[in-house]
Design a protein around this motif. Structure first.
Motif, PDB file in Angstrom:
ATOM      1  N   LYS A  14       0.776  -0.960  -0.052  1.00  0.00           N
ATOM      2  CA  LYS A  14       0.125  -0.030  -0.138  1.00  0.00           C
ATOM      3  C   LYS A  14       0.733   1.350  -0.061  1.00  0.00           C
ATOM      4  CE  LYS A  14      -3.589  -0.291  -0.281  1.00  0.00           C
ATOM      5  NZ  LYS A  14      -4.466  -0.892  -1.346  1.00  0.00           N
ATOM      6  N   ARG A  15       1.924   1.247   0.626  1.00  0.00           N
ATOM      7  CA  ARG A  15       2.868   2.409   0.590  1.00  0.00           C
ATOM      8  C   ARG A  15       3.475   2.623  -0.715  1.00  0.00           C
ATOM      9  NH1 ARG A  15       8.167   2.499   0.850  1.00  0.00           N
ATOM     10  NH2 ARG A  15       8.855   0.467   1.139  1.00  0.00           N
ATOM     11  N   LYS A  16       3.943   1.558  -1.350  1.00  0.00           N
ATOM     12  CA  LYS A  16       4.448   1.573  -2.838  1.00  0.00           C
ATOM     13  C   LYS A  16       3.458   2.293  -3.567  1.00  0.00           C
ATOM     14  CE  LYS A  16       8.333  -1.463  -2.311  1.00  0.00           C
ATOM     15  NZ  LYS A  16       8.881  -2.785  -2.896  1.00  0.00           N
ATOM     16  N   GLU A  17       2.326   1.715  -3.633  1.00  0.00           N
ATOM     17  CA  GLU A  17       1.111   2.186  -4.393  1.00  0.00           C
ATOM     18  C   GLU A  17       0.786   3.656  -4.346  1.00  0.00           C
ATOM     19  OE1 GLU A  17      -2.392   0.020  -3.382  1.00  0.00           O
ATOM     20  OE2 GLU A  17      -1.716  -1.964  -4.349  1.00  0.00           O
ATOM     21  N   LEU A  18       0.977   4.081  -3.254  1.00  0.00           N
ATOM     22  CA  LEU A  18       0.830   5.701  -3.089  1.00  0.00           C
ATOM     23  C   LEU A  18       2.424   6.447  -3.422  1.00  0.00           C
ATOM     24  CD1 LEU A  18      -1.126   5.724   0.429  1.00  0.00           C
ATOM     25  CD2 LEU A  18      -1.866   6.304  -1.767  1.00  0.00           C
ATOM     26  N   GLY A  19       3.409   5.785  -3.878  1.00  0.00           N
ATOM     27  CA  GLY A  19       4.501   6.344  -3.902  1.00  0.00           C
ATOM     28  C   GLY A  19       5.222   6.907  -3.026  1.00  0.00           C
ATOM     29  N   LEU A  20       5.216   6.203  -1.665  1.00  0.00           N
ATOM     30  CA  LEU A  20       5.798   6.679  -0.459  1.00  0.00           C
ATOM     31  C   LEU A  20       6.949   5.974  -0.410  1.00  0.00           C
ATOM     32  CD1 LEU A  20       2.592   7.511   1.984  1.00  0.00           C
ATOM     33  CD2 LEU A  20       3.819   8.960   0.845  1.00  0.00           C
ATOM     34  N   SER A  21       8.032   6.615   0.188  1.00  0.00           N
ATOM     35  CA  SER A  21       9.313   5.997   0.720  1.00  0.00           C
ATOM     36  C   SER A  21       8.903   5.572   2.223  1.00  0.00           C
ATOM     37  CB  SER A  21      10.458   6.834   0.844  1.00  0.00           C
ATOM     38  OG  SER A  21      10.237   7.863   1.719  1.00  0.00           O
ATOM     39  N   GLN A  22       9.682   4.729   2.813  1.00  0.00           N
ATOM     40  CA  GLN A  22       9.818   4.415   4.140  1.00  0.00           C
ATOM     41  C   GLN A  22       9.888   5.696   5.113  1.00  0.00           C
ATOM     42  OE1 GLN A  22      12.366   1.062   4.972  1.00  0.00           O
ATOM     43  NE2 GLN A  22      10.673  -0.519   4.461  1.00  0.00           N
ATOM     44  N   LYS A  23      10.711   6.480   4.496  1.00  0.00           N
ATOM     45  CA  LYS A  23      11.170   7.689   5.468  1.00  0.00           C
ATOM     46  C   LYS A  23       9.932   8.576   5.345  1.00  0.00           C
ATOM     47  CE  LYS A  23      14.472  11.541   5.690  1.00  0.00           C
ATOM     48  NZ  LYS A  23      15.671  12.039   5.166  1.00  0.00           N
ATOM     49  N   GLU A  24       9.278   8.853   4.248  1.00  0.00           N
ATOM     50  CA  GLU A  24       8.046   9.499   4.201  1.00  0.00           C
ATOM     51  C   GLU A  24       6.828   9.148   5.039  1.00  0.00           C
ATOM     52  OE1 GLU A  24       8.447  11.569  -0.192  1.00  0.00           O
ATOM     53  OE2 GLU A  24       7.735   9.511  -0.106  1.00  0.00           O
ATOM     54  N   LEU A  25       6.620   7.716   5.039  1.00  0.00           N
ATOM     55  CA  LEU A  25       5.716   7.013   5.739  1.00  0.00           C
ATOM     56  C   LEU A  25       6.053   7.172   7.378  1.00  0.00           C
ATOM     57  CD1 LEU A  25       2.898   5.294   6.184  1.00  0.00           C
ATOM     58  CD2 LEU A  25       4.527   3.329   5.756  1.00  0.00           C
ATOM     59  N   ALA A  26       7.169   7.083   7.644  1.00  0.00           N
ATOM     60  CA  ALA A  26       7.606   7.165   9.133  1.00  0.00           C
ATOM     61  C   ALA A  26       7.330   8.699   9.555  1.00  0.00           C
ATOM     62  CB  ALA A  26       9.078   6.799   9.191  1.00  0.00           C
ATOM     63  N   LYS A  27       7.782   9.533   8.722  1.00  0.00           N
ATOM     64  CA  LYS A  27       7.499  10.901   9.215  1.00  0.00           C
ATOM     65  C   LYS A  27       5.846  11.378   9.413  1.00  0.00           C
ATOM     66  CE  LYS A  27       8.505  15.768   7.339  1.00  0.00           C
ATOM     67  NZ  LYS A  27       9.248  16.514   6.480  1.00  0.00           N
ATOM     68  N   ALA A  28       5.135  10.683   8.506  1.00  0.00           N
ATOM     69  CA  ALA A  28       3.705  11.128   8.407  1.00  0.00           C
ATOM     70  C   ALA A  28       3.130  10.449   9.664  1.00  0.00           C
ATOM     71  CB  ALA A  28       3.006  10.341   7.105  1.00  0.00           C
ATOM     72  N   LEU A  29       3.653   9.258  10.148  1.00  0.00           N
ATOM     73  CA  LEU A  29       3.356   8.582  11.306  1.00  0.00           C
ATOM     74  C   LEU A  29       4.137   9.026  12.737  1.00  0.00           C
ATOM     75  CD1 LEU A  29       2.749   5.109   9.807  1.00  0.00           C
ATOM     76  CD2 LEU A  29       1.161   6.583  10.367  1.00  0.00           C
ATOM     77  N   TYR A  30       4.804   9.908  12.371  1.00  0.00           N
ATOM     78  CA  TYR A  30       5.727  10.361  13.654  1.00  0.00           C
ATOM     79  C   TYR A  30       6.432   9.016  14.346  1.00  0.00           C
ATOM     80  CZ  TYR A  30       3.021  14.557  13.080  1.00  0.00           C
ATOM     81  OH  TYR A  30       2.533  15.655  12.283  1.00  0.00           O
ATOM     82  N   VAL A  31       7.200   8.367  13.649  1.00  0.00           N
ATOM     83  CA  VAL A  31       7.818   7.143  14.043  1.00  0.00           C
ATOM     84  C   VAL A  31       9.116   7.193  13.240  1.00  0.00           C
ATOM     85  CG1 VAL A  31       5.751   5.646  14.578  1.00  0.00           C
ATOM     86  CG2 VAL A  31       7.074   5.614  12.463  1.00  0.00           C
ATOM     87  N   THR A  32      10.170   6.175  13.582  1.00  0.00           N
ATOM     88  CA  THR A  32      11.313   6.108  12.808  1.00  0.00           C
ATOM     89  C   THR A  32      11.267   5.262  11.711  1.00  0.00           C
ATOM     90  OG1 THR A  32      11.724   4.330  14.371  1.00  0.00           O
ATOM     91  CG2 THR A  32      12.680   6.415  15.478  1.00  0.00           C
TER      92      THR A  32
END
Length: 214
Positions: A14-32
């Motif tokens: 689902k992350r890749k479908e939205l074109g998000l990197s792990q770093k961008e997902l982590a930033k959006a969720l306020y996690v590492t």
């Protein structure tokens, strides 16, 4: 919830479908970024408090996240709802433009010629049109009753405007004839409607309480 590996792969997909990197997902969720990596590699589960945030960012439901699979039926239902809302919005805008296109020139013409009698007939006619083509689309419940009520009121106003414009004395007869005809045709359906049954049930309850108190 699905096993860690299956859940991790689903989050990654689902992350890749939205074109998000792990770093961008982590930033959006306020996690590492490391935490996201562990989820996707099946090393650990996300904290339960993160479920709502993950669903919001990945545009999925909590059911989809917990089962690690797409709920296609729900997605189709959501798409249909969104499509209907877009239709209602577009339909309302288009008909609104049509009403304005009829009202503005007519108003200017009537004011310029020193009277608004014919203009009031036009307005009430458009109100009647609105009750038939817009009210059923705009209301969410009891569409038939709302349409019947709106059209009846609009028709009474149209009779009044027409009677004033023509200097006639037929308003009362027209109203009584219309109400009698509507009662004969529509009253059986109104009496069987959920709204009437709910009202009747409430009324019976009040009468019962009155008898108890008295």
């Amino acid at each position: 919830m699905e096993d860690k590996s299956t859940l991790g792969k689903f989050i990654q997909t689902k992350r890749k479908e939205l074109g998000l990197s792990q770093k961008e997902l982590a930033k959006a969720l306020y996690v590492t970024e490391s935490a996201v990596s562990k989820w996707e590699r099946g090393i650990s589960y996300p904290d339960i408090t993160m479920i709502s945030g993950i669903c919001e960012v990945l545009h999925i439901s909590e059911h989809e996240l917990c089962t690690a699979s797409e709920d296609r039926q729900q997605r189709e239902s959501d798409l249909m709802v969104k499509s209907y809302k877009r239709f209602v919005r577009g339909y309302t805008i288009i008909t609104g433009i049509g009403y304005l296109a009829a009202i503005i020139p007519s108003f200017i013409y009537n004011v310029a010629h020193g009277g608004i009698g014919w203009f009031m007939v036009l307005i009430t006619s458009l109100m009647l049109t609105f009750s038939f083509i817009n009210v059923p689309v705009l209301v969410k419940e009891n569409r038939a009753l709302w349409t019947l009520g709106a059209s009846t009121v609009s028709l009474m106003l149209l009779y009044a405007a027409g009677c004033v414009y023509s200097h006639g004395d037929w308003f009362v007869m027209a109203v009584l004839g219309t109400l009698l005809g509507e009662a004969i045709v529509f009253l059986p359906f109104v009496l069987r409607s959920d709204v009437f049954e709910k009202y009747a049930g409430t009324a019976r309850g009040l009468f019962a309480w009155q008898r108890i108190l008295c």
